[in-house]
Design a protein around this motif. Sequence first.
Motif, PDB file in Angstrom:
ATOM      1  N   MET A 107       0.845  -1.194   0.000  1.00  0.00           N
ATOM      2  CA  MET A 107       0.000   0.000   0.000  1.00  0.00           C
ATOM      3  C   MET A 107       0.878   1.240   0.000  1.00  0.00           C
ATOM      4  O   MET A 107       1.818   1.338   0.765  1.00  0.00           O
ATOM      5  CB  MET A 107      -0.893  -0.019   1.246  1.00  0.00           C
ATOM      6  N   SER A 108       0.555   2.168  -0.849  1.00  0.00           N
ATOM      7  CA  SER A 108       1.331   3.399  -0.898  1.00  0.00           C
ATOM      8  C   SER A 108       0.948   4.323   0.250  1.00  0.00           C
ATOM      9  O   SER A 108      -0.206   4.438   0.604  1.00  0.00           O
ATOM     10  CB  SER A 108       1.041   4.100  -2.235  1.00  0.00           C
ATOM     11  N   THR A 148     -20.165   1.833  -8.056  1.00  0.00           N
ATOM     12  CA  THR A 148     -19.598   1.050  -9.157  1.00  0.00           C
ATOM     13  C   THR A 148     -19.254  -0.358  -8.684  1.00  0.00           C
ATOM     14  O   THR A 148     -19.159  -0.618  -7.485  1.00  0.00           O
ATOM     15  CB  THR A 148     -18.324   1.709  -9.715  1.00  0.00           C
ATOM     16  N   VAL A 154     -20.849  -6.365  -7.398  1.00  0.00           N
ATOM     17  CA  VAL A 154     -21.768  -6.016  -6.305  1.00  0.00           C
ATOM     18  C   VAL A 154     -23.179  -6.511  -6.623  1.00  0.00           C
ATOM     19  O   VAL A 154     -23.695  -6.291  -7.721  1.00  0.00           O
ATOM     20  CB  VAL A 154     -21.793  -4.488  -6.094  1.00  0.00           C
ATOM     21  N   PHE A 205     -23.639  -0.167   0.872  1.00  0.00           N
ATOM     22  CA  PHE A 205     -23.692   1.298   0.926  1.00  0.00           C
ATOM     23  C   PHE A 205     -25.073   1.923   0.854  1.00  0.00           C
ATOM     24  O   PHE A 205     -25.234   3.092   1.176  1.00  0.00           O
ATOM     25  CB  PHE A 205     -22.823   1.877  -0.188  1.00  0.00           C
ATOM     26  N   GLY A 249     -13.501   1.615  -7.603  1.00  0.00           N
ATOM     27  CA  GLY A 249     -12.776   1.925  -8.829  1.00  0.00           C
ATOM     28  C   GLY A 249     -11.691   2.968  -8.659  1.00  0.00           C
ATOM     29  O   GLY A 249     -11.199   3.525  -9.648  1.00  0.00           O
ATOM     30  N   PRO A 298      -6.831   5.953  -1.274  1.00  0.00           N
ATOM     31  CA  PRO A 298      -7.065   6.292  -2.693  1.00  0.00           C
ATOM     32  C   PRO A 298      -8.115   7.388  -2.901  1.00  0.00           C
ATOM     33  O   PRO A 298      -8.518   7.638  -4.037  1.00  0.00           O
ATOM     34  CB  PRO A 298      -7.555   4.963  -3.297  1.00  0.00           C
ATOM     35  N   LEU A 336     -14.874   7.751  -3.360  1.00  0.00           N
ATOM     36  CA  LEU A 336     -14.604   6.924  -2.185  1.00  0.00           C
ATOM     37  C   LEU A 336     -14.060   5.588  -2.648  1.00  0.00           C
ATOM     38  O   LEU A 336     -14.550   5.023  -3.624  1.00  0.00           O
ATOM     39  CB  LEU A 336     -15.897   6.643  -1.389  1.00  0.00           C
ATOM     40  N   PRO A 337     -13.085   5.023  -1.905  1.00  0.00           N
ATOM     41  CA  PRO A 337     -12.644   3.672  -2.225  1.00  0.00           C
ATOM     42  C   PRO A 337     -13.753   2.666  -1.946  1.00  0.00           C
ATOM     43  O   PRO A 337     -14.678   2.942  -1.166  1.00  0.00           O
ATOM     44  CB  PRO A 337     -11.467   3.431  -1.274  1.00  0.00           C
ATOM     45  N   GLY A 338     -13.652   1.495  -2.567  1.00  0.00           N
ATOM     46  CA  GLY A 338     -14.724   0.500  -2.429  1.00  0.00           C
ATOM     47  C   GLY A 338     -14.774  -0.171  -1.079  1.00  0.00           C
ATOM     48  O   GLY A 338     -15.862  -0.574  -0.622  1.00  0.00           O
ATOM     49  N   PRO A 378     -15.584  -0.902   2.440  1.00  0.00           N
ATOM     50  CA  PRO A 378     -16.629  -0.136   3.145  1.00  0.00           C
ATOM     51  C   PRO A 378     -16.122   0.793   4.241  1.00  0.00           C
ATOM     52  O   PRO A 378     -16.556   1.951   4.311  1.00  0.00           O
ATOM     53  CB  PRO A 378     -17.540  -1.232   3.704  1.00  0.00           C
TER      54      PRO A 378
HETATM   55  N1  LIG Z   1      -1.978  -3.045  -5.361  1.00  0.00           N
HETATM   56  C1  LIG Z   1      -2.767  -2.340  -4.534  1.00  0.00           C
HETATM   57  N2  LIG Z   1      -4.000  -2.798  -4.298  1.00  0.00           N
HETATM   58  C2  LIG Z   1      -4.791  -2.102  -3.462  1.00  0.00           C
HETATM   59  C3  LIG Z   1      -4.330  -0.927  -2.861  1.00  0.00           C
HETATM   60  C4  LIG Z   1      -3.034  -0.467  -3.168  1.00  0.00           C
HETATM   61  O1  LIG Z   1      -2.559   0.569  -2.674  1.00  0.00           O
HETATM   62  N3  LIG Z   1      -2.292  -1.201  -4.027  1.00  0.00           N
HETATM   63  N4  LIG Z   1      -5.146  -0.255  -1.999  1.00  0.00           N
HETATM   64  C5  LIG Z   1      -6.188  -1.041  -1.369  1.00  0.00           C
HETATM   65  C6  LIG Z   1      -7.073  -0.159  -0.724  1.00  0.00           C
HETATM   66  S1  LIG Z   1      -6.469   0.535   0.670  1.00  0.00           S
HETATM   67  C7  LIG Z   1      -8.319   0.073  -1.171  1.00  0.00           C
HETATM   68  S2  LIG Z   1      -9.385   1.003  -0.247  1.00  0.00           S
HETATM   69  C8  LIG Z   1      -8.854  -0.498  -2.366  1.00  0.00           C
HETATM   70  C9  LIG Z   1      -9.483   0.551  -3.265  1.00  0.00           C
HETATM   71  O2  LIG Z   1     -10.381  -0.103  -4.036  1.00  0.00           O
HETATM   72  P1  LIG Z   1     -11.268   0.581  -5.144  1.00  0.00           P
HETATM   73  O3  LIG Z   1     -11.691   1.933  -4.769  1.00  0.00           O
HETATM   74  O4  LIG Z   1     -10.579   0.443  -6.453  1.00  0.00           O
HETATM   75  O5  LIG Z   1     -12.569  -0.285  -5.087  1.00  0.00           O
HETATM   76  P2  LIG Z   1     -12.886  -1.667  -5.714  1.00  0.00           P
HETATM   77  O6  LIG Z   1     -11.635  -2.327  -6.216  1.00  0.00           O
HETATM   78  O7  LIG Z   1     -13.971  -1.434  -6.672  1.00  0.00           O
HETATM   79  O8  LIG Z   1     -13.396  -2.426  -4.463  1.00  0.00           O
HETATM   80  C10 LIG Z   1     -12.598  -2.651  -3.319  1.00  0.00           C
HETATM   81  C11 LIG Z   1     -13.353  -3.575  -2.380  1.00  0.00           C
HETATM   82  O9  LIG Z   1     -14.568  -2.980  -2.009  1.00  0.00           O
HETATM   83  C12 LIG Z   1     -15.657  -3.822  -2.294  1.00  0.00           C
HETATM   84  N5  LIG Z   1     -16.844  -3.053  -2.673  1.00  0.00           N
HETATM   85  C13 LIG Z   1     -17.003  -2.240  -3.726  1.00  0.00           C
HETATM   86  N6  LIG Z   1     -18.262  -1.757  -3.768  1.00  0.00           N
HETATM   87  C14 LIG Z   1     -18.900  -2.284  -2.727  1.00  0.00           C
HETATM   88  C15 LIG Z   1     -20.228  -2.184  -2.248  1.00  0.00           C
HETATM   89  N7  LIG Z   1     -21.163  -1.426  -2.878  1.00  0.00           N
HETATM   90  N8  LIG Z   1     -20.554  -2.838  -1.110  1.00  0.00           N
HETATM   91  C16 LIG Z   1     -19.641  -3.628  -0.471  1.00  0.00           C
HETATM   92  N9  LIG Z   1     -18.355  -3.762  -0.885  1.00  0.00           N
HETATM   93  C17 LIG Z   1     -18.003  -3.104  -2.000  1.00  0.00           C
HETATM   94  C18 LIG Z   1     -15.171  -4.629  -3.455  1.00  0.00           C
HETATM   95  O10 LIG Z   1     -15.899  -5.786  -3.666  1.00  0.00           O
HETATM   96  C19 LIG Z   1     -13.727  -4.874  -3.057  1.00  0.00           C
HETATM   97  O11 LIG Z   1     -13.657  -5.931  -2.122  1.00  0.00           O
HETATM   98  O12 LIG Z   1      -7.853  -1.137  -3.114  1.00  0.00           O
HETATM   99  C20 LIG Z   1      -6.954  -1.942  -2.320  1.00  0.00           C
HETATM  100  N10 LIG Z   1      -6.056  -2.574  -3.213  1.00  0.00           N
END
Ligand SMILES: Nc1nc2c(c(=O)[nH]1)N[C@H]1C(S)=C(S)[C@@H](COP(=O)(O)OP(=O)(O)OC[C@H]3O[C@@H](n4cnc5c(N)ncnc54)[C@H](O)[C@@H]3O)O[C@H]1N2
Length: 376
Positions: free
Chosen positions: A1-2, A167, A171, A186, A232, A262, A277-279, A281
Motif C-alpha cells: 500500500m502506498s 460502481t 456487487v 452502501f 474503482g 485512494p 470513495l474507495p470500495g 466499506p
Molecule cells: N496493489 C494495490 N492494491 C490495493 C491498494 C493499493 O494501494 N495497491 N489499496 C487497497 C485499498 S487501501 C483500497 S481502499 C482499495 C481501493 O479499491 P477501489 O476503490 O478500487 O474499489 P474496488 O476495487 O472497486 O473495491 C474494493 C473492495 O470494495 C468492495 N466493494 C465495492 N463496492 C462495494 C459495495 N457497494 N458494497 C460492499 N463492498 C463493495 C469490493 O468488492 C472490493 O472488495 O484497493 C486496495 N487494493
Amino acid sequence: MSAAGLPWVQARDLAAAWPASEPVELPLRDAVGAVLVDDAVAPRAVPHYDSSAMDGWAVSGPPPWRITEEDVLVPGQAHAVVTGSALPMGAAAVVPIERGAVIDGLLDAHPPQPHAHVRRAGEEAPQGAVLAAAGTRLSPALVAVLAIAGLDTVLAHRRPRVAFVLTGDEVVTTGLPAAGRVRDAFDPLLPLAAVGVGAEALPPVRVGDDPRAIREAIASVAEADVVVTVGGTGRSGVDRLREALGDAEPVFDGVAMRPGHPALLVRLPDGRALLGLPGNPLAAVSVLVSFLPPLVDAATGANRLEEVAAPVAVELPGWDGGVSLVPCRWSEEGLEPATGTRPNMLRGLAASDVLAVVPQGGVPAGVDAQVLPLPW
Ligand SMILES: Nc1nc2c(c(=O)[nH]1)N[C@H]1C(S)=C(S)[C@@H](COP(=O)(O)OP(=O)(O)OC[C@H]3O[C@@H](n4cnc5c(N)ncnc54)[C@H](O)[C@@H]3O)O[C@H]1N2
Ligand code: MOO
C-alpha cells in the motif's frame, strides 16, 4: 500500500474551500439545513395578539363574574375562552375551567393574578427582532419559529444535493453472493450519512466497472451539487474511475490517511465537486466523513470546520504514512477503539460512535484526540 498522498488536513482544507452555491429564495418547507444569507426578522410581534393559555374564562375585575358573549368586558364579566382564543378587550386574566364553577350564569373562583394564563402579544419576540441571524443553518425548530412568525420564504444557500454512483461488476443487492461477489454495503448507509452531515441525498445509481457507463451515470445526476462515487479508485485493470473522469480537474488524488488513501476529489467540467470513495466499506465511510462535511459547509457558505476532541482510554498508535481514522466508542474512561476495523470490515464501525483522528505520532492514553462524529 502506498503511503503517499496529500496530508489529510490539507485535503480537508481544499474541500472546505469549495465555492458556495448561489443563494435562492426557498419556501420554508425546503429550508431545513439551508444557511441564511440575510437576518430573518419578525415582521410583527410574536405572538401577534393577546390570547388565552387555558380553556376557561377571560375575566375582568374581582369575582363573581356574570358570563357574557360580549367582545368587550367590563369589571364583573367573564367570557368563555379556549386555549389560543383572542382575549376580549378589557380581560385582565384567565380562570382555567377546572378552577371555577358557573351557577345560574355566574362564575365564581379565586381572584386570579393579573395576566394569569394570558399569553401577551410580543412576549416571544417583538416586531423587528432577529429570529435567526445571517449565516445560521436552519434547524427544523428554527424553521418552525420562522413559520410561526409568518414568513413564507428565506434567501439562503440550500443544502447541497448529493448523488451516489456505486460502481462494481461484483456487487449484488440481494441474497447470498457467490465467491468473488459481494453484497452492497452502501445503500442506505451512505445516503443517510450524507443527510446526517446536512446534505440532501438522491437515490443511488449503480453501474459496472465500465468507464463509459460511469461517465454516463455521473452525467445523469445533473441535479446533484456533489457527486460521490464508490469503488474503482485503485490502479488495477478493472478500476476505471480515473478513465471515466477524463479531463476533470484533480483537486486531490490520494490522501495520506488510513483507511482511505485512494480518496480523490475532482472538479467536474461543469464546476461540480466529485468525491471518489474507495470500495472497501470502512475506507469509504472514513473518506465520506472526512470530506463531505467540509464540502457541504462550503456549498452553504458556512465554512466551519468544527474540531471536537475527547480523551482516549488507551494509547492509539500512529502510522508513519499519515493520519489513521480509528472507529471508537464512548466509555467512561474515554474513547475505546473498536475491533473488526480492517478496511473491508464493518462490525467495528457498527459498534462505534466516532472516528478518532490519530496523527503519525499516535495519542497516549488520557490525551485528547480529534474526533469525527459518525453522522447517524
Ligand atoms: N496493489 C494495490 N492494491 C490495493 C491498494 C493499493 O494501494 N495497491 N489499496 C487497497 C485499498 S487501501 C483500497 S481502499 C482499495 C481501493 O479499491 P477501489 O476503490 O478500487 O474499489 P474496488 O476495487 O472497486 O473495491 C474494493 C473492495 O470494495 C468492495 N466493494 C465495492 N463496492 C462495494 C459495495 N457497494 N458494497 C460492499 N463492498 C463493495 C469490493 O468488492 C472490493 O472488495 O484497493 C486496495 N487494493
Ligand atoms: O486505504 Mo484502503 O482505503 O485501507 O481500504
